[in-house]
Design an enzyme around this catalytic site. Sequence first.
Site, PDB file in Angstrom:
ATOM      1  CG  HIS A  44      -5.196   6.896   8.399  1.00 49.42           C
ATOM      2  ND1 HIS A  44      -5.511   6.494   7.124  1.00 49.42           N
ATOM      3  CD2 HIS A  44      -3.835   6.895   8.472  1.00 49.42           C
ATOM      4  CE1 HIS A  44      -4.389   6.232   6.461  1.00 49.42           C
ATOM      5  NE2 HIS A  44      -3.371   6.480   7.254  1.00 49.42           N
ATOM      6  CB  THR A  98      -2.771  11.428  -1.567  1.00 54.37           C
ATOM      7  OG1 THR A  98      -2.171  10.281  -2.179  1.00 54.37           O
ATOM      8  CG2 THR A  98      -3.689  12.106  -2.572  1.00 54.37           C
ATOM      9  CB  ALA A  99      -2.837  14.175   3.269  1.00 48.67           C
ATOM     10  CE  LYS A 105      -3.894   2.345   0.924  1.00 46.27           C
ATOM     11  NZ  LYS A 105      -4.687   2.031   2.142  1.00 46.27           N
ATOM     12  CG  LEU A 106       2.535   3.718  -2.992  1.00 43.57           C
ATOM     13  CD1 LEU A 106       3.956   3.794  -3.539  1.00 43.57           C
ATOM     14  CD2 LEU A 106       1.767   2.670  -3.726  1.00 43.57           C
ATOM     15  CB  SER A 107       0.568   8.279  -0.625  1.00 43.70           C
ATOM     16  OG  SER A 107       0.535   8.197   0.775  1.00 43.70           O
TER      17      SER A 107
END
Length: 281
Positions: free
Chosen positions: A148, A109-110, A55-57
């Site tokens: 989150h 991404t934030a 998983k990654l941004s």
Amino acid sequence: MKLTLGFSPCPNDTFIFDALIHGRIDTEGLEFEVFLGDVEELNRRAGAADLDITKLSYHAYAHLTNKYVLLDAGSALGNNCGPLLIAKKIIPAQDIPKLTIAIPGKLTTANFLLSLAYPKAVNKIEMLFSDIEGAVLSGAVDAGLIIHENRFTYQEKGLVKLLDLGEYWEQTTGMPIPLGGIVIKRNLPEEIIQKVNRCIRRSVEYAWANPNESESFIAEHAQEMDPAVRQQHIDLYVNQFSADLGLQGRNAVNHLFQVALQNGIIPVQNKPIFIPHAFIA
């Protein structure tokens, strides 16, 4: 064949991967060695190509398309689920670029969305996402970018929302916001890439059909202990795009990359972003 697999301890990821790693579904002969890490830690490990699948941004992925390719299963992408910019009090929009802002990682991404909304906001401090609310409350920073579970708890702590960056993206693009995806090393055999994509989709579908079976695994790793908050988290971040990006999801990811490229935030892409359609099960 054994593959290394990285994902976060957040409820959406543990919900998605529980069946895959605990033998609840057919993994077609594949075995998985699991690494759990915060999203920015996963981003850094992907940069070093430490994990076969991770998983990654999406922001981080845009810098790593030479090493990894994006699967259609497992993504966190949707509407009304973006990161929030929060503070102890309402601050006028024109003053936000002057603030010291805690962010959950440079390649999240934030942070990408914050850079789009406030390109002159450059005084940022990276910290673990779960520490950001406390830093804002203590006055260590003026504002914080939360992701989150914190999305559901900040108001209880007396904090206020300055901007919903997911809403900002959706209003300016008309598209769902791509937050994080599951990528796999490009140099793995095509047959293995296909199997992994099928297995993750099968794991998502199993979790939906048997939601109670993943409860203990989710609770074991969640930052937030309130079961209702954990369920809110899952309901928000695990949706149809988590089973398969589909055309709408792929278009949203493509648009994110185009906007980032136009703003000089990511390098030019020389590799296909997605697995070939022939691999989609």
